[in-house]
Design an enzyme around this catalytic site. Structure first.
Site, PDB file in Angstrom:
ATOM      1  N   LYS A 281      -1.154  -0.749   0.449  1.00 43.72           N
ATOM      2  CA  LYS A 281      -0.036  -0.363   0.889  1.00 43.72           C
ATOM      3  C   LYS A 281       1.117  -1.698  -0.372  1.00 43.72           C
ATOM      4  CE  LYS A 281      -0.569   1.867   5.310  1.00 43.72           C
ATOM      5  NZ  LYS A 281      -0.831   1.196   7.002  1.00 43.72           N
TER       6      LYS A 281
ATOM      7  N   GLN B 141       0.776  -3.606  11.245  1.00 43.83           N
ATOM      8  CA  GLN B 141      -0.870  -3.107  11.052  1.00 43.83           C
ATOM      9  C   GLN B 141      -1.402  -2.787  12.013  1.00 43.83           C
ATOM     10  OE1 GLN B 141      -1.439  -1.564   8.107  1.00 43.83           O
ATOM     11  NE2 GLN B 141      -3.328   0.041   9.183  1.00 43.83           N
TER      12      GLN B 141
ATOM     13  N   ASP C 280       7.283   2.340   9.779  1.00 41.04           N
ATOM     14  CA  ASP C 280       6.438   3.777   9.963  1.00 41.04           C
ATOM     15  C   ASP C 280       7.087   4.007  11.026  1.00 41.04           C
ATOM     16  OD1 ASP C 280       4.108   3.634   9.732  1.00 41.04           O
ATOM     17  OD2 ASP C 280       3.107   1.521  10.643  1.00 41.04           O
TER      18      ASP C 280
END
Ligand code: NAD
Length: 320
Positions: free
Chosen positions: A56, A100, A123
């Site tokens: 990422k 994460q 997200d």
């Protein structure tokens, strides 16, 4: 003879979106005075999570973004993770924050996701953004479902995944009259994918581990999305001939091989379009995180600066 199956190359599609994101970020740099910023918080040393986070950050940097990271030990307390989130919430250089997942078991993921500033929720997992999604509104949608929709757009377009392609020219598929079946009902994938399919006018059926006769239900689908976590669950006789099949699953077999939730070999004999694993949904998930961060950056500039905003268009404008 049936027409050849269209292989939905997520690596190719991701590269087209990344090129667009990179050029949009570059076009805004002088205007805004800073690049978009992505902050990643990693707790513990799960090797898969470490690899995802590194990837990422690599793609964010490739697109000209600033990256920030907080690496916390596996035994980090809730308060320590909270402190990292709050630091990035307050940092004006950070547009997108990614916590994460999965987190170590002693940490409550939802309670921590709730602490992320919803305008920096790259997200799309904050309850405000999930609620807005349910209302058909909002800017930041979960990354995997966004990537799934772009792959469905590719499936229904005449575009072949090769060479350089202007991603703004990829039409959004109108799924009116089409049946979509989603296997899996997680907050991360199944539920938001179903909401996005509904926005595109599909007739959506959400299925899960308690669904009876899954094969018969799946066979009804013009668009079948598998987000289950069971290796090669979807067989050829689960698939309507010519259907678009999107395989979200990432499963590592005991021998180390990476496979999806779809039996690729069997299903490629029946499907009209199919994503590979690896190289399908995975690269799109990472790319849509960067896309969301850019959207958050654009939104924050529209809010905080008097500067004339650059127009949003094409890939940056999801029609509802
Ligand atoms: P999850 O475990 O949270 O949810 C799985 C869902 O599948 C549940 O809703 C469950 O009801 C359903 N299910 C389980 N067994 C079933 C069965 N036999 N028949 C029908 N439904 C069944 O998982 P998740 O987070 O949604 O992830 C699903 C898969 O997608 C995993 O393999 C995960 O690694 C992968 N994934 C991939 C990406 C990517 O970028 N490619 C992103 C997220 C998740």
């Amino acid at each position: 003879m049936r027409p050849p199956m269209k292989l939905l190359d997520g690596k190719w599609l991701a590269a087209q979106v990344q090129r667009r994101v990179k050029s949009e970020a570059a076009a805004r740099l002088a205007h805004v005075g800073r690049a978009p910023g992505l902050a990643v918080i990693l707790v513990g040393d799960n090797p898969a999570s470490r690899a995802y986070v590194a990837n990422k950050q690599k793609i964010a940097a490739h697109c000209g973004f600033l990256t920030f990271d907080a690496k916390l030990p596996a035994d980090a307390s809730f308060a320590q993770v909270q402190e990292a989130i709050e630091k990035y919430n307050a940092d004006a250089r950070v547009d997108g924050i990614l916590l994460q997942l999965p987190l170590p078991k002693h940490l409550q993921a939802n309670a921590l996701l709730d602490l992320i500033d919803p305008v920096k929720d790259a997200d799309g997992l904050h309850p405000l953004n999930q609620g807005l999604l349910a209302r058909g509104e909002g800017q930041l949608r979960p990354c995997t479902p966004l990537g799934v929709m772009k792959l469905i757009d590719l499936a229904f377009s005449v575009t072949e995944p090769q060479g350089e392609f202007d991603i703004d020219q990829l039409p959004q598929a109108d799924l009116a009259g089409k049946k979509a079946v989603v296997i899996g009902r997680s907050i991360l994938v199944g539920k938001p994918v179903s909401a996005l399919l509904l926005e595109r006018n599909a007739t959506v059926l959400m299925t899960h581990s308690k669904t009876k006769d899954m094969a018969a239900v799946a066979r009804e689908a013009d668009v079948l999305v598998a987000a289950v976590g069971v290796p090669r669950l979807v067989k050829a006789d689960w698939v309507k001939p010519g259907a678009v099949v999107i395989d979200v699953g990432i499963n590592r077999l005991p021998g180390g091989e990476l496979v999806g939730d779809v039996d690729f070999q069997q299903v490629s004999e029946v499907a009209g379009a199919l994503t590979p694993v690896p190289g399908g949904v995975g690269p799109m998930t990472v790319t849509m995180l960067i896309y969301n961060t850019l959207r958050a950056y654009i939104t924050s500039q529209a809010i905080t600066s008097q500067a004339r905003p650059l127009p949003n268009r094409g890939v940056f404008e999801e029609t509802r």
